[in-house]
Scaffold this motif. Sequence first.
Motif, PDB file in Angstrom:
ATOM      1  N   VAL A 110       0.882  -1.169   0.000  1.00  0.00           N
ATOM      2  CA  VAL A 110       0.000   0.000   0.000  1.00  0.00           C
ATOM      3  C   VAL A 110       0.916   1.214   0.000  1.00  0.00           C
ATOM      4  CG1 VAL A 110      -1.805   1.273   1.206  1.00  0.00           C
ATOM      5  CG2 VAL A 110      -1.747  -1.236   1.345  1.00  0.00           C
ATOM      6  N   VAL A 111       0.784   2.049  -1.035  1.00  0.00           N
ATOM      7  CA  VAL A 111       1.682   3.193  -1.186  1.00  0.00           C
ATOM      8  C   VAL A 111       0.907   4.448  -1.553  1.00  0.00           C
ATOM      9  CG1 VAL A 111       3.692   1.808  -1.873  1.00  0.00           C
ATOM     10  CG2 VAL A 111       2.128   2.665  -3.608  1.00  0.00           C
ATOM     11  N   VAL A 112       1.531   5.564  -1.253  1.00  0.00           N
ATOM     12  CA  VAL A 112       1.032   6.869  -1.682  1.00  0.00           C
ATOM     13  C   VAL A 112       1.616   7.136  -3.056  1.00  0.00           C
ATOM     14  CG1 VAL A 112       1.206   9.347  -1.236  1.00  0.00           C
ATOM     15  CG2 VAL A 112       0.775   7.764   0.659  1.00  0.00           C
ATOM     16  N   ARG A 113       0.778   7.677  -3.940  1.00  0.00           N
ATOM     17  CA  ARG A 113       1.246   8.064  -5.265  1.00  0.00           C
ATOM     18  C   ARG A 113       0.938   9.538  -5.456  1.00  0.00           C
ATOM     19  NH1 ARG A 113       1.277   4.745 -10.514  1.00  0.00           N
ATOM     20  NH2 ARG A 113       1.998   6.292 -11.989  1.00  0.00           N
ATOM     21  N   GLY A 115       1.472  12.383  -8.246  1.00  0.00           N
ATOM     22  CA  GLY A 115       1.847  12.506  -9.654  1.00  0.00           C
ATOM     23  C   GLY A 115       2.177  11.137 -10.199  1.00  0.00           C
ATOM     24  N   ASP A 116       3.368  11.008 -10.785  1.00  0.00           N
ATOM     25  CA  ASP A 116       3.772   9.709 -11.336  1.00  0.00           C
ATOM     26  C   ASP A 116       4.779   8.991 -10.446  1.00  0.00           C
ATOM     27  OD1 ASP A 116       5.908  11.385 -11.770  1.00  0.00           O
ATOM     28  OD2 ASP A 116       6.273  10.734 -13.825  1.00  0.00           O
ATOM     29  N   ARG A 117       4.931   9.442  -9.211  1.00  0.00           N
ATOM     30  CA  ARG A 117       5.910   8.851  -8.292  1.00  0.00           C
ATOM     31  C   ARG A 117       5.232   8.238  -7.072  1.00  0.00           C
ATOM     32  NH1 ARG A 117      11.107   8.653  -9.274  1.00  0.00           N
ATOM     33  NH2 ARG A 117      11.585   8.847  -7.089  1.00  0.00           N
ATOM     34  N   PHE A 118       5.791   7.119  -6.637  1.00  0.00           N
ATOM     35  CA  PHE A 118       5.358   6.479  -5.404  1.00  0.00           C
ATOM     36  C   PHE A 118       6.205   6.988  -4.247  1.00  0.00           C
ATOM     37  CE2 PHE A 118       4.645   3.160  -8.692  1.00  0.00           C
ATOM     38  CZ  PHE A 118       3.274   3.098  -8.597  1.00  0.00           C
ATOM     39  N   GLU A 119       5.681   6.896  -3.042  1.00  0.00           N
ATOM     40  CA  GLU A 119       6.463   7.179  -1.830  1.00  0.00           C
ATOM     41  C   GLU A 119       6.743   5.829  -1.174  1.00  0.00           C
ATOM     42  OE1 GLU A 119       8.774   7.964   0.547  1.00  0.00           O
ATOM     43  OE2 GLU A 119       8.180   9.896  -0.281  1.00  0.00           O
ATOM     44  N   GLN A 145      11.484   2.592  -6.589  1.00  0.00           N
ATOM     45  CA  GLN A 145      10.396   2.937  -7.511  1.00  0.00           C
ATOM     46  C   GLN A 145      10.101   1.765  -8.444  1.00  0.00           C
ATOM     47  OE1 GLN A 145       8.402   5.822  -7.768  1.00  0.00           O
ATOM     48  NE2 GLN A 145       9.340   6.384  -5.831  1.00  0.00           N
ATOM     49  N   ARG A 146      11.162   1.120  -8.955  1.00  0.00           N
ATOM     50  CA  ARG A 146      10.958  -0.029  -9.842  1.00  0.00           C
ATOM     51  C   ARG A 146      10.421  -1.229  -9.070  1.00  0.00           C
ATOM     52  NH1 ARG A 146      15.197   2.392 -12.490  1.00  0.00           N
ATOM     53  NH2 ARG A 146      16.829   1.225 -11.435  1.00  0.00           N
ATOM     54  N   LEU A 147      10.878  -1.409  -7.846  1.00  0.00           N
ATOM     55  CA  LEU A 147      10.352  -2.500  -7.029  1.00  0.00           C
ATOM     56  C   LEU A 147       8.859  -2.328  -6.837  1.00  0.00           C
ATOM     57  CD1 LEU A 147      10.642  -4.964  -5.105  1.00  0.00           C
ATOM     58  CD2 LEU A 147      10.903  -3.277  -3.266  1.00  0.00           C
ATOM     59  N   VAL A 148       8.442  -1.158  -6.410  1.00  0.00           N
ATOM     60  CA  VAL A 148       7.019  -0.908  -6.171  1.00  0.00           C
ATOM     61  C   VAL A 148       6.219  -1.137  -7.452  1.00  0.00           C
ATOM     62  CG1 VAL A 148       5.329   0.885  -5.574  1.00  0.00           C
ATOM     63  CG2 VAL A 148       7.395   0.623  -4.206  1.00  0.00           C
ATOM     64  N   GLY A 149       6.773  -0.746  -8.586  1.00  0.00           N
ATOM     65  CA  GLY A 149       6.094  -0.942  -9.860  1.00  0.00           C
ATOM     66  C   GLY A 149       5.891  -2.403 -10.229  1.00  0.00           C
ATOM     67  N   ARG A 150       6.604  -3.319  -9.584  1.00  0.00           N
ATOM     68  CA  ARG A 150       6.480  -4.755  -9.863  1.00  0.00           C
ATOM     69  C   ARG A 150       5.452  -5.447  -8.973  1.00  0.00           C
ATOM     70  NH1 ARG A 150      12.092  -7.421  -9.272  1.00  0.00           N
ATOM     71  NH2 ARG A 150      10.977  -9.135 -10.232  1.00  0.00           N
ATOM     72  N   LEU A 151       4.930  -4.739  -7.989  1.00  0.00           N
ATOM     73  CA  LEU A 151       4.049  -5.341  -6.985  1.00  0.00           C
ATOM     74  C   LEU A 151       2.581  -5.061  -7.282  1.00  0.00           C
ATOM     75  CD1 LEU A 151       6.065  -4.175  -3.829  1.00  0.00           C
ATOM     76  CD2 LEU A 151       6.257  -6.367  -5.044  1.00  0.00           C
ATOM     77  N   THR A 152       1.702  -5.890  -6.726  1.00  0.00           N
ATOM     78  CA  THR A 152       0.274  -5.555  -6.771  1.00  0.00           C
ATOM     79  C   THR A 152       0.047  -4.529  -5.673  1.00  0.00           C
ATOM     80  OG1 THR A 152      -0.327  -7.353  -5.272  1.00  0.00           O
ATOM     81  CG2 THR A 152      -0.442  -7.809  -7.636  1.00  0.00           C
ATOM     82  N   LEU A 153      -0.622  -3.443  -6.047  1.00  0.00           N
ATOM     83  CA  LEU A 153      -0.686  -2.287  -5.167  1.00  0.00           C
ATOM     84  C   LEU A 153      -2.099  -1.836  -4.851  1.00  0.00           C
ATOM     85  CD1 LEU A 153       1.917   0.058  -6.905  1.00  0.00           C
ATOM     86  CD2 LEU A 153       2.310  -1.433  -4.934  1.00  0.00           C
ATOM     87  N   LYS A 154      -2.211  -1.255  -3.697  1.00  0.00           N
ATOM     88  CA  LYS A 154      -3.315  -0.361  -3.367  1.00  0.00           C
ATOM     89  C   LYS A 154      -2.634   0.994  -3.255  1.00  0.00           C
ATOM     90  CE  LYS A 154      -6.361   0.976   0.392  1.00  0.00           C
ATOM     91  NZ  LYS A 154      -6.729   0.688   1.797  1.00  0.00           N
ATOM     92  N   THR A 155      -3.071   1.951  -4.062  1.00  0.00           N
ATOM     93  CA  THR A 155      -2.438   3.265  -4.027  1.00  0.00           C
ATOM     94  C   THR A 155      -3.407   4.306  -3.492  1.00  0.00           C
ATOM     95  OG1 THR A 155      -3.079   3.747  -6.304  1.00  0.00           O
ATOM     96  CG2 THR A 155      -0.914   2.768  -5.975  1.00  0.00           C
ATOM     97  N   LEU A 156      -2.850   5.275  -2.809  1.00  0.00           N
ATOM     98  CA  LEU A 156      -3.612   6.430  -2.364  1.00  0.00           C
ATOM     99  C   LEU A 156      -3.126   7.606  -3.194  1.00  0.00           C
ATOM    100  CD1 LEU A 156      -3.503   4.468   0.199  1.00  0.00           C
ATOM    101  CD2 LEU A 156      -4.311   6.462   1.415  1.00  0.00           C
ATOM    102  N   SER A 157      -4.032   8.187  -3.950  1.00  0.00           N
ATOM    103  CA  SER A 157      -3.702   9.339  -4.770  1.00  0.00           C
ATOM    104  C   SER A 157      -3.897  10.610  -3.944  1.00  0.00           C
ATOM    105  CB  SER A 157      -4.611   9.386  -5.992  1.00  0.00           C
ATOM    106  OG  SER A 157      -5.944   9.661  -5.566  1.00  0.00           O
TER     107      SER A 157
END
Length: 189
Positions: A110-113, A115-119, A145-157
């Motif tokens: 679960v990450v904050v997004r 713009g186009d970047r994750f935290e 950033q690449r690691l997070v992009g490989r995972l199944t995510l729940k993102t908070l915009s």
Amino acid sequence: MKSSSRFEPRITGVVLAGGRSVRMGRDKTALRLDGRTLVERCVAGLEECFGRTLVVREDDVPGLGPIGGLLTALRHAETEALFVVAGDMPFLDVGLIRGMCAGWEAVDAVVVRVGDRFEPLHALYQRRILPVVEEQIARRDYALQRLVGRLTLKTLSETDLSRYPDWQRSLLNVNTPADWERIGHGHET
């Protein structure tokens, strides 16, 4: 006494505090704000959410940067998931952290997004991602950033975050003397 409604027993709060603080010029996690070090402030915030906390000061595989701290935490935590923050985040928002921990079971992270970047260092990770982290490190790819992009995510915009008035402050980290000055504490040691 820890109440089950206040603490999530399946998640460990993790503070990554092993960085070299090159841009700050000194150990930024030891900087004092309102009588506590930045690491102590992080631990206190996480202890409001989780029954267990872990401070990672030395990585199992040194020299990898934040992914090395994540690897170490994944290897040593005893819970199903970890909520990971950087040790230089002095204003963690307990409400935001608790909100991010709702509905985490079906995803890897679960990450904050913004713009186009994750935290990636204010995020929840399932321990089951350990093989993915190890494989990425084996490829000498240390970018979170690449690691997070490989995972199944729940993102908070940013729209999701709007219900947490202090979300930007919670994500603030202190990397340089100018950052320290900006929060009004450049004179403290």
